[in-house]
Design a protein around this motif. Sequence first.
Motif, short mmCIF file in Angstrom:
data_model
loop_
_atom_site.label_atom_id
_atom_site.label_comp_id
_atom_site.label_asym_id
_atom_site.label_seq_id
_atom_site.Cartn_x
_atom_site.Cartn_y
_atom_site.Cartn_z
N GLU A 249 0.81 -1.03 -0.14
CA GLU A 249 -0.07 -0.06 -0.08
C GLU A 249 0.88 1.22 -0.02
O GLU A 249 0.61 2.36 -0.78
N GLU A 250 2.08 1.28 0.61
CA GLU A 250 2.84 2.44 0.85
C GLU A 250 3.54 2.69 -0.44
O GLU A 250 3.56 3.83 -0.95
N LEU A 251 3.88 1.64 -1.17
CA LEU A 251 4.48 1.88 -2.50
C LEU A 251 3.53 2.14 -3.43
O LEU A 251 3.69 3.09 -4.29
N GLN A 252 2.42 1.55 -3.50
CA GLN A 252 1.22 1.88 -4.33
C GLN A 252 0.75 3.46 -3.98
O GLN A 252 0.92 4.07 -5.19
N GLN A 253 0.90 3.82 -2.81
CA GLN A 253 0.40 5.66 -2.70
C GLN A 253 1.62 6.28 -3.14
O GLN A 253 1.46 7.41 -3.85
N ALA A 254 2.94 5.87 -3.15
CA ALA A 254 3.96 6.55 -3.46
C ALA A 254 3.75 6.77 -4.95
O ALA A 254 3.89 7.84 -5.55
N ALA A 255 3.59 5.86 -5.68
CA ALA A 255 3.28 5.94 -7.29
C ALA A 255 2.35 6.66 -7.49
O ALA A 255 2.29 7.55 -8.38
N GLN A 290 1.89 -3.46 -11.79
CA GLN A 290 1.40 -4.43 -10.70
C GLN A 290 1.08 -3.61 -9.70
O GLN A 290 0.22 -3.54 -8.84
N ILE A 291 2.40 -3.06 -8.93
CA ILE A 291 2.19 -2.23 -7.78
C ILE A 291 1.26 -1.05 -7.80
O ILE A 291 0.59 -0.91 -7.07
N VAL A 292 1.16 -0.17 -9.00
CA VAL A 292 0.37 0.94 -9.01
C VAL A 292 -1.15 0.43 -9.02
O VAL A 292 -2.23 1.20 -8.57
N CYS A 293 -1.57 -0.88 -9.70
CA CYS A 293 -2.59 -1.32 -9.51
C CYS A 293 -3.06 -2.14 -8.24
O CYS A 293 -4.37 -2.69 -8.04
N GLY A 321 -6.69 5.61 -6.55
CA GLY A 321 -6.42 6.64 -5.62
C GLY A 321 -5.78 7.89 -6.47
O GLY A 321 -5.18 8.73 -5.96
N LEU A 322 -6.57 7.90 -7.90
CA LEU A 322 -5.90 9.06 -8.67
C LEU A 322 -6.98 10.16 -8.48
O LEU A 322 -8.07 10.09 -8.43
N ASP A 323 -6.37 11.45 -8.34
CA ASP A 323 -7.23 12.62 -8.18
C ASP A 323 -7.62 13.14 -9.46
O ASP A 323 -7.29 14.29 -10.03
#
Lengths: 613, 613
Positions: A249-255, A290-293, A321-323
């Motif tokens: 989740e941490e990596l996903q949010q960073a991306a 994969q991480i961003v998904c 989580g895209l704005d």
Amino acid sequence: MNKTTEHRIVFQPSGRAVYVLPGTTLLEAAARAGLVLQTPCGGGGTCGKCRVRVYSGQTSEAAAAPHRLPPKQAAEGWRLACSTRVAGEAVVEVPSSSMFETTQRILTSDAGHRLSVAPAVAAIALSLPPPTREDDRPDVARIEAQVGRKLDFPPTVLAGLPGQLRRNRWSVHLVHEGDRILALLPGDAPARTLGVAFDLGTTTVVGTLLDLASGQELGVSSTLNGQIPFGDDVLSRIQRVRERPDRLEELQQAAAGSLNAIAAELLRTAGARAEQVVNVTLAGNTTMQQIVCGIDPSALGEIPFAPAFARGINLPAACLGLDVNPAARVYVFPQVGGFVGGDTVSGMLAAGFDRLTRPVLLVDIGTNGEIALLHGDRILCASTAAGPAFEGARIAQGMRATTGAIEKVVVVDGEMLVNVIGNAPAAGLCGTALIDAVAEMLRHGLLDTTGRILAPDELPAATPPDLRRRLVADDGDSRLVLAAAAEGGVEISLRQRDVRELQLASGAIRAGIDALLQRAGLGPNDLEAVLLAGAFGNFIRRSNAQRIGLLPPLPHERIRFIGNASSMGAKMALVSTAERARAERLRERSQHVDLSSDPGFQMAFGMAMIFPE
Amino acid sequence: MNKTTEHRIVFQPSGRAVYVLPGTTLLEAAARAGLVLQTPCGGGGTCGKCRVRVYSGQTSEAAAAPHRLPPKQAAEGWRLACSTRVAGEAVVEVPSSSMFETTQRILTSDAGHRLSVAPAVAAIALSLPPPTREDDRPDVARIEAQVGRKLDFPPTVLAGLPGQLRRNRWSVHLVHEGDRILALLPGDAPARTLGVAFDLGTTTVVGTLLDLASGQELGVSSTLNGQIPFGDDVLSRIQRVRERPDRLEELQQAAAGSLNAIAAELLRTAGARAEQVVNVTLAGNTTMQQIVCGIDPSALGEIPFAPAFARGINLPAACLGLDVNPAARVYVFPQVGGFVGGDTVSGMLAAGFDRLTRPVLLVDIGTNGEIALLHGDRILCASTAAGPAFEGARIAQGMRATTGAIEKVVVVDGEMLVNVIGNAPAAGLCGTALIDAVAEMLRHGLLDTTGRILAPDELPAATPPDLRRRLVADDGDSRLVLAAAAEGGVEISLRQRDVRELQLASGAIRAGIDALLQRAGLGPNDLEAVLLAGAFGNFIRRSNAQRIGLLPPLPHERIRFIGNASSMGAKMALVSTAERARAERLRERSQHVDLSSDPGFQMAFGMAMIFPE
């Protein structure tokens, strides 16, 4: 020790500016500015396709270049970019007709037959008759009657549908992907629908804002991948998740944070609202995708590195989580293997692999070198672990290609000239300079083919004095001084172990190329073209890359730069479902070659470690 | 003032028990227990379909009923439920062959041609070859190769897919809806997939747990709708949202809470886990359906009461906040109009409207009476606001049909007998007793056709003494005492204004029936059958309902009880996609009639307020 002055070249209508050394061709300067021109002749000055107009400033015509322009045009300042060299500051117009075809296909609408705009997500303006006692049809039926077909309203849209229709007095824009309704926008707002095409790299993220209906490009922005603090390369990030699954989740949010920073900047510049962004495409390597998904990448860190999915996937922006508009759809590119990802497929799309008939090689040089060989109906794909040397890492004074980096090294008349990015004191050297320096050292006998830097007393008598001065004994080895210590600065040198790192990196790429060629039963000369993609590939000097053996021996003009092909493919897929279908078919035709179990690879690797004679 | 003793009847194999008055037919007692038997002859003792076996206890054979059973069977205790009356405690076996056909279709698998089990959501057991260097296909491709077709993996499933496959050593159950994968369950767990069919009423919620693969019913549970504190009827709940849109969430959660309470009870009883519940169907009126789906119901509170959607919708259970497998799919029934909702469509499905050829009327009597008239290819649907009198509201001593409610009133040999639910002291009367009492008063001249209760001194001379004693002058009007004050209790009476409420409620239903018949150009006698659905409809006495004019004059045996048809339809749609398709087609054939703008309705309403002679 000279450091020459570089000149500012401004390209219009984009307004992009770059600093380059005198003698640089306008073609190369344009590539530095991210503008990829047409060069079907390989930059040989014979096809006349790379026509540009020099408005003001100093250029010199290459003596050898036959002039392919009518005298009237030449008098108006038109030149061939491949054959015109920088001699001072200049302003240069690049007409859209000179742009490389994949760029042109999207960026210009006057190309007619080439423009392919049929976006997956579009908007329909509706003005509905309000319900009455005589006409009490359900809201959905009322909309379908006007659109003329059955539509799919997901629960999130249905939830607010009755209120939105009534508040907007039955005038709305229906944002849809095929028959699926994504969102309703007020009928009186401008209906301009936007999209962002992302190239999500391990290190760098690039986003382009496009008008979905016209295909017009509204802006480009880039930033570093916010995951960098969690590890430089994909394996360190995968390992992080393998150790503690909650770190995904941490990596996903960073991306996602990096994507959002780019989107915010693009929207601010274009004066648009996040709600208008209703479609996104995303091309990246398998791990990044994969991480961003939010897809567990752990299996990408263990043999045989199997990815989770192959066909491209389409998911709501809210999932990532895209704005942007929460209902926006995100198309993520198809993947071939654990280290041959969506960016490679996107690159093949941009390069038009499905429209080529003769053998072509696509190479994206980075920490992982991705190589795709088109041969008949087959596409062989492989990745090879070049390591981070090309990005300046593991090189004693290596750095990324940013301000202060020596980016070019050239020997002219026995004198070594270097170019530093941003006209600043030299702070280190980046990958292109590493290749340049090693190539020049080989040419001038400062380095033998095994990669050993000669001792100063071993140098041939004919060694020019400037080069001889630069070679310094260094703790049993030798080093080459590229820039003397400036005031308050440090000396920048190339060391013996830097050459070893380059041998490993270059050898890995070349061995991958050779292994694929061998598997296809081809030799280098059978290749119609070698297409160099990616940020790094577009700045290397072809002759130097060939000199150090990074690229195979074949006629110079067959090596072509195609810019950020991954980003280009993402743009194409953003404005056209047909382009997505092409990408999927390219993936289907692709065969993943596991080089680590390929018998030819290890031998090729060993051989490629030796510099060519 | 007698209160007779009621007897306990236990039905096997279900084990359901009810308390009923002596003289009650076993058919009626079974209906009270929720068991709907086949009565194609209308309970006339002629068809022999409602065969039951009396194991122990006292029953009496109706004198008029011709015996349709072979002597050997009769000797073994077999009886016709319609012609056998309760005379004491009894245990009765109901064979599945005697159940009403729509019930039978689901509950028994031996019916062969009638059973239709092909659920929308099912599970496939997979045992995959693990990836190797020679076979590094993506996980999705590996699964698709074994299943033999392309599948759709939503992002939520993809996210955990690589980890789930590896943790479960490549043996998993794939829960899918068509080509769409909903969830992965461990391969070593039992793969029994379950579903819950909900009938979401304004007042009562009923849920049935079914095994999806076999169609076997595993339990039934019901509870009050948690929205009741927010208003008794749909309009008060709609109004609540119209005043403050954020209250929609409050109402949605209240409804979801009731569904969850039922699901938890069903799972506890069946010893199953929430994760196993992968499909849900939901039938309710338009307001209930929209609220539980989170769809703004405000437009249902303003002319012309247009619903949001018509075709059924399919959404993830997580959207509704259901405590089942988060990936479970919820099928919500199609809707015809603002007050003719999914429960009516579900009822038509259970009644087999698409398999009938002659005119048939379906009536669900509740706060809103929903009426559907099948005539040729057309189905006319309407709702009529009967108000809550049938549910005991607005009746001075009215109450729901729970413990303490007088539920039946009958005059036998000049004496009035009442039955109280749960064998408790009478605390009030429910809707069926209201109809019974008014019908008996009309029969015995205690009430005139305008609905006025006669004064004690106006009674005919022939009035039996018991009835005469019960009629009491009451503040200028008269009242009928149904039960004298028990010890520490109160007297339960029927008052003049209670009769007025019944006239309004009954008149609204009947006027709706007449208006639809008139629009179709039919008279009551053209009807092949009147099907009474819903909790209330199944407990009314047909002759009494006709006596007060609630139902039109037509031969008694053509009035049939079909039980909780909405719940039945929900069960059918749960285990079969074909049944869903039937429901959708029934909706397409249905035409919504707005009675409030129907010229015939107002006149019919006025006429229906007068009791028949």
